[in-house]
Design an enzyme around this catalytic site. Sequence first.
Site, mmCIF file in Angstrom:
data_model
loop_
_atom_site.group_PDB
_atom_site.id
_atom_site.type_symbol
_atom_site.label_atom_id
_atom_site.label_comp_id
_atom_site.label_asym_id
_atom_site.label_seq_id
_atom_site.Cartn_x
_atom_site.Cartn_y
_atom_site.Cartn_z
ATOM 1 N N CYS A 75 27.005 51.764 55.271
ATOM 2 C CA CYS A 75 26.869 51.056 56.559
ATOM 3 C C CYS A 75 27.333 52.058 57.536
ATOM 4 O O CYS A 75 26.798 53.089 57.907
ATOM 5 C CB CYS A 75 27.337 49.742 56.531
ATOM 6 S SG CYS A 75 26.815 48.835 58.123
ATOM 7 N N HIS A 124 24.639 46.995 52.038
ATOM 8 C CA HIS A 124 26.134 46.834 51.362
ATOM 9 C C HIS A 124 25.532 46.534 49.920
ATOM 10 O O HIS A 124 25.372 45.673 49.439
ATOM 11 C CB HIS A 124 26.691 45.673 51.758
ATOM 12 C CG HIS A 124 27.060 45.887 53.287
ATOM 13 N ND1 HIS A 124 28.271 46.459 53.389
ATOM 14 C CD2 HIS A 124 26.581 45.677 54.280
ATOM 15 C CE1 HIS A 124 28.657 46.563 54.732
ATOM 16 N NE2 HIS A 124 27.402 46.170 55.308
ATOM 17 N N GLU A 167 27.547 46.739 47.542
ATOM 18 C CA GLU A 167 28.883 45.865 46.980
ATOM 19 C C GLU A 167 28.492 44.185 47.009
ATOM 20 O O GLU A 167 29.312 43.562 46.346
ATOM 21 C CB GLU A 167 30.076 46.192 47.486
ATOM 22 C CG GLU A 167 30.213 45.720 49.066
ATOM 23 C CD GLU A 167 29.656 46.462 50.023
ATOM 24 O OE1 GLU A 167 28.718 47.347 49.804
ATOM 25 O OE2 GLU A 167 29.961 46.442 51.195
#
Length: 575
Positions: A111, A209, A211
């Site tokens: 990001c 993202h 994660e």
Amino acid sequence: MIYTLTNKNPGFPISAAIIAQIDEEKRVRHTREMILLFGLGSQFDHLIKQEIEKLGVFCMVADPATISSDDVKQVAPIGIILSGGPSSVVDEPPPLDKTILGLGIPTLGICLGLQGIAQYVGAEVTSASQSPSGYREFGTHIATITEDSSSVNALFRGLPRMMDVLESHGDCVQPSPKLTILATTENAPVAAARGAAKEHQHLYGVQFHPEVEETQFGSRILANFCFGVCGAKESFRAQDEAEIKTEWLRQEIGDKLVVIGLSAGSDSSTCAHLVKKALNDQPGRVLGVYIKATDRPEDEEFVRRHFGNQDWIELKVVDATSQFLKALRNQPWWWPSKWCPLQRRITMKQKRRAMKRVYHQVLEDEITIFAAAKNRPRDEVVIIQGTLYTDLCESGHGYNTGARRATIKEHHNVGIPFSVKELCPLDDCVKDNGRNIGRAIGVPEELLTRHPFPGPGLIVRIEGEVTADKLRIARAADKIWIDELRDKGFYHKVWQAGVFVTQSGTTCTKGDDATSGLVIIFWAVNSTNGFTARAADLPMSFLRRVSQRMTNEIREVGAAAYRTSDKPPTTIEFG
Ligand code: XMP
């Protein structure tokens, strides 16, 4: 237990003591490899660390404000990750020594991190209002891989061409000959990229993202980065984490007494079991305090079942309902309401603060009583809390990276000025790895897999003033909801569920009369750790039954509605 690589004397090499500490961290993990994660202030920093560690790769958080490229060379990571963050490279660049990007170490920007890399290689980053659709991207989008060659696009090796990804960004990287575009989304022409020039080919970035669980194959992308791009070969076991924490507690507690707040949830239960292990089951040293006031219907029973009648812990149940209700009144106790016909509306923030004060006071009182009962001075007691990294982070604390971090909500267990030493063994964990540590030391699964419940309890699930009646209604509605979820086999299929008692009234007819009733909102979400969540997709007939039971069985309830919003943007709790 939060370790952030920081240089206390920027401009000078990091100290030998810090290098020794890093070597020790590597030694206990049986590895010589490390990924350095520069936390740029994202709410997801810790999640990245957790995901990397789940892969068995040691990840250390570094402070972008003080760690220079010389420092990076000294600690020699096999890879670097730049996290996201609330700043913008366009008008509020986060602190980072850009020469780190020129070291040739494989780097993944996430990001904001991608935007930093794009700017570094000479591509343009613009405000998202200049993207084709004019929209910023928040939520799940479809990413399409545009670069097929797996030697160029090692990040997406072995993945399908299209996948769901979670995006949450305001700025946008523009296509440029300086970048090889690896993937795009509808609104982001550069959803993933790699430096094009030979000297920039070690720089990768994703706008989304990887994660979070909403990103399909996110952990595969991180694994491709660690193993494929950085060439990681060594790993550590979760069991080691439990041993490190046990040993740490043993040393920190020494021969002192321990007071631990118990809630029947996985975090405090895991902490209690770590203490049990650290003190080798020694009797007479540990007091478990269960504060009853704003709890769920089943909590007390769980605490009694698992921590009552045991040699290594004395359990005390403290009913603090009246203290909490007094603190949560619309008006302070000294302000007669007849003087103020216009009632102040008590906000969630005020309620969280009031709750925190009472919680603190109850624990201080119990510390005094326990020390006196054992004929020991007060300062020979330590207080243990099950605070998670998530709690610190949302309260605006967390890894001290020098980058700006937004405060989401103040947690009741963060930043309490205890008069005795406080230990938080799980404050570098999120829910998932806290649970894994619990598993490693034999915490009963029944405790580990209970739905998370916020520390302030039902306070954050009641709009406006908290009264005994509203607590009763919240408990009754929660019981119906959780019983139904268990009964129909949905309890373990959702990550968390709860109810919210609103102040809204609805006209309803019960019998022949038209009356007014309260509106209750019930909700259930899927998540892995609470950072992001999706409303659980449950059958309409089931939801209707729950709604009917709430309106039929709770006199005051006129309507019950199921919430279908996701996080982001809605948070899991209403308050
Ligand atoms: P939110 O509402 O921020 O919640 O999406 C994320 C997760 O954290 C829990 N939560 C809390 N837990 N103290 C806690 O111990 C708190 O003040 C608190 N607020 C939220 C929430 O239940 C969810 O699991």
